[in-house]
Design an enzyme around this catalytic site. Structure first.
Site, short mmCIF file in Angstrom:
data_model
loop_
_atom_site.label_atom_id
_atom_site.label_comp_id
_atom_site.label_asym_id
_atom_site.label_seq_id
_atom_site.Cartn_x
_atom_site.Cartn_y
_atom_site.Cartn_z
N GLU A 106 0.81 -1.23 0.00
CA GLU A 106 0.00 0.00 0.00
C GLU A 106 0.84 1.27 0.00
O GLU A 106 0.89 1.99 1.00
CB GLU A 106 -0.93 0.02 1.21
CG GLU A 106 -1.93 -1.10 1.22
CD GLU A 106 -2.98 -0.93 2.31
OE1 GLU A 106 -2.83 -0.04 3.17
OE2 GLU A 106 -3.96 -1.68 2.29
N GLU A 118 -5.20 -8.70 0.91
CA GLU A 118 -5.89 -8.41 2.18
C GLU A 118 -7.38 -8.19 1.91
O GLU A 118 -7.75 -7.52 0.95
CB GLU A 118 -5.35 -7.13 2.84
CG GLU A 118 -3.97 -7.23 3.41
CD GLU A 118 -3.45 -5.93 4.02
OE1 GLU A 118 -4.26 -5.09 4.46
OE2 GLU A 118 -2.22 -5.76 4.05
#
Ligand code: BGP
Length: 474
Positions: A164, A378
């Site tokens: 991220e 995720e």
């Protein structure tokens, strides 16, 4: 439901700082999070990862729980300051030993390791040199990555360079709520470019070692957030707002990884507004020279967008009282604002629950970038799980959340989306960066009042059955 592809990677994920603890043990250097979380007022009730859930010492028990669940794969991150306590220079053999032990333990049970090189815990020593604003980090990250490939690449076949980038960059340099707590958007834009170069450098190191046959060939990618955007109404101006949002929060990060360039309109916007990023000769060639093998996506929620007048709202202040990233009323004046969708349910932390957004997001990836293999690195629900009088952890909302998302995955696969893995965030209740231990994501509960005892949740059993039937129990 029909079964998923035979070799589908059913997994669960964690990250070093959030689970390991042992923050000063066996030669580990300090990371920016070790320093930042100790500053007053930075995290929920001053929680930190000093001990976290002590995975460093209990990894064998944790891996046993994974094996019992039938987990096919486990995604973890390597702590850079555990490998290079000073960021570069001497390698800490005890750090290498820990990850060797963890990987070997996983393989003992046939669990496929997926390793992330950077899940936000930069060595403080490198932050002292300017952190991600210093171009020297491109080389340093390349060297660190190379060491990991050399040490673990004989057994790890799936690699993620960064986790991220949008979050550690924007929260760290624009919103100032993650280290290094800077509030200057211009600097965030500069950093995003340097991080792309570091990513490319790591991919090139990997290719070189594979070419030289120093390590076996596997797959290397990057994990990006997927925050699928939808206009809140059918109005033309909301659709335009959504386009800007998608450029800023999606394409700005995915395009360099998958197309080797920046989206043009936004690049011009940043150049005009911030004279950033500084792109030197050879930069774009470097980014272009490092295509990836798969894309990791972290999906929790979708974002709903509306037109924002020029005198509209700025960025929402993200506080540490327990709500990170509340979507309401934040945005960029003149371009877009995030709004709540009254037709959609929200978590206690105001994250929208919108499983279809995962499917739509994957379709968009396929449309824009072709058939790049996708791993959902995720997906999960942050909640406060009640405990029954007999001590059972009651987390049926998590089961509902996961089930609906997995259903949309199945539909995506049916329609030809090359999705090959799905990782629940998270394997175990762990430290939420700003929200402490009260925001739970795990399939396994950790009792902080009772020596960090592990307790299986309802979702643990549900996931075990799902894996066992390869999706048929859906
Ligand atoms: C992702 C991170 C994870 C994890 C998750 C939940 O952005 O990659 O590390 O923390 O979000 O976020 P939070 O703990 O803030 O709810």
């Amino acid at each position: 439901m029909k079964a998923f592809p035979e070799d589908f990677l059913w997994g669960a994920a964690t990250a070093a700082y959030q689970v390991e603890g042992a923050y000063q043990q066996d030669g580990k250097g300090l990371s920016i999070w070790d320093i930042y979380s100790h500053l007053p007022g930075t995290t929920y009730q001053g929680t930190n990862g000093d001990r976290a859930v002590d995975h460093y010492h209990r990894y064998q028990e944790d891996v046993r729980l994974m094996a019992e669940m039938g987990l096919k794969s486990y995604r973890f991150s390597i702590s850079w300051p555990r490998i290079y306590p000073a960021g570069s220079g001497a390698v800490n053999q005890q750090g290498i030993q820990f990850y060797n032990d963890l990987i070997n333990e996983l393989l003992k049970y046939g669990i496929v390791p997926v390793a992330t090189l950077y899940h936000w815990d930069l060595p403080q020593a490198l932050q002292d040199l300017g952190g991600w604003e210093n171009r020297e980090l491109i080389e340093q990250f390349g060297q660190y990555a190379k060491t990991c490939f050399e040490q673990f690449g004989d057994r790890v076949r799936y690699w993620l360079t960064f986790n991220e980038t949008i979050n550690f960059i924007m929260l760290g340099y624009r919103d100032g709520v993650h280290p290094p707590a800077v509030k200057e958007e211009r600097r965030a834009v500069e950093v995003s470019h340097i991080v792309n170069l570091a990513h490319a450098q790591a991919v090139l190191e990997y290719r070189k070692l594979v070419r030289e046959k120093s390590i076996a060939e596997g797959m290397i990618g990057i994990a990006h957030v997927l925050l699928t955007g939808f206009p809140i109404s059918a109005a033309e101006e909301d659709a335009r707002a959504c386009e800007w949002y998608e450029e800023m929060d999606f394409q700005w990060f995915y395009d360099p990884s998958l197309h080797g360039r920046y989206p043009e309109r936004l690049l011009n916007y940043y150049q005009e507004r911030w004279q950033a990023p500084t792109i030197l000769d050879g930069d774009l060639a470097l980014i272009q020279s490092a295509p990836i093998d798969f894309i990791g996506i972290n999906y929790y929620q979708s974002t709903f967008l509306a037109h924002n007048p020029a005198d509209g709202v700025g960025f929402a202040a993200i506080n540490v009282s327990g709500k990170k990233g509340s979507q309401q009323e934040s945005g960029i004046p003149g371009l877009f604002k995030r709004v709540q969708n009254p037709k959609v349910a929200y978590t206690p932390w105001d994250w929208s629950i919108y499983p279809e957004g995962l499917y739509q997001g994957m379709k968009r990836i396929q449309e824009r970038y072709g058939n790049i293999p996708i791993m959902i690195t995720e997906n999960g629900l942050g909640d406060k799980d009640p405990i029954s009088p007999s001590g059972e952890i009651l987390d049926t909302p998590r089961i509902d959340y996961l089930r609906e998302h997995v259903r949309w995955c199945q539909r995506a696969i049916d329609e030809g989306v090359p999705l090959f893995g799905y990782f629940v965030w998270s394997f175990i209740d762990l430290l939420s960066w700003l929200n402490g231990y009260q925001k739970q994501y795990g399939l396994v509960y950790v009792d902080h009042q009772n020596d960090l005892k592990r307790v299986k949740k309802q979702s643990y059993d549900w996931y075990r059955q799902l894996i066992q039937s390869n999706g048929v129990t859906l």
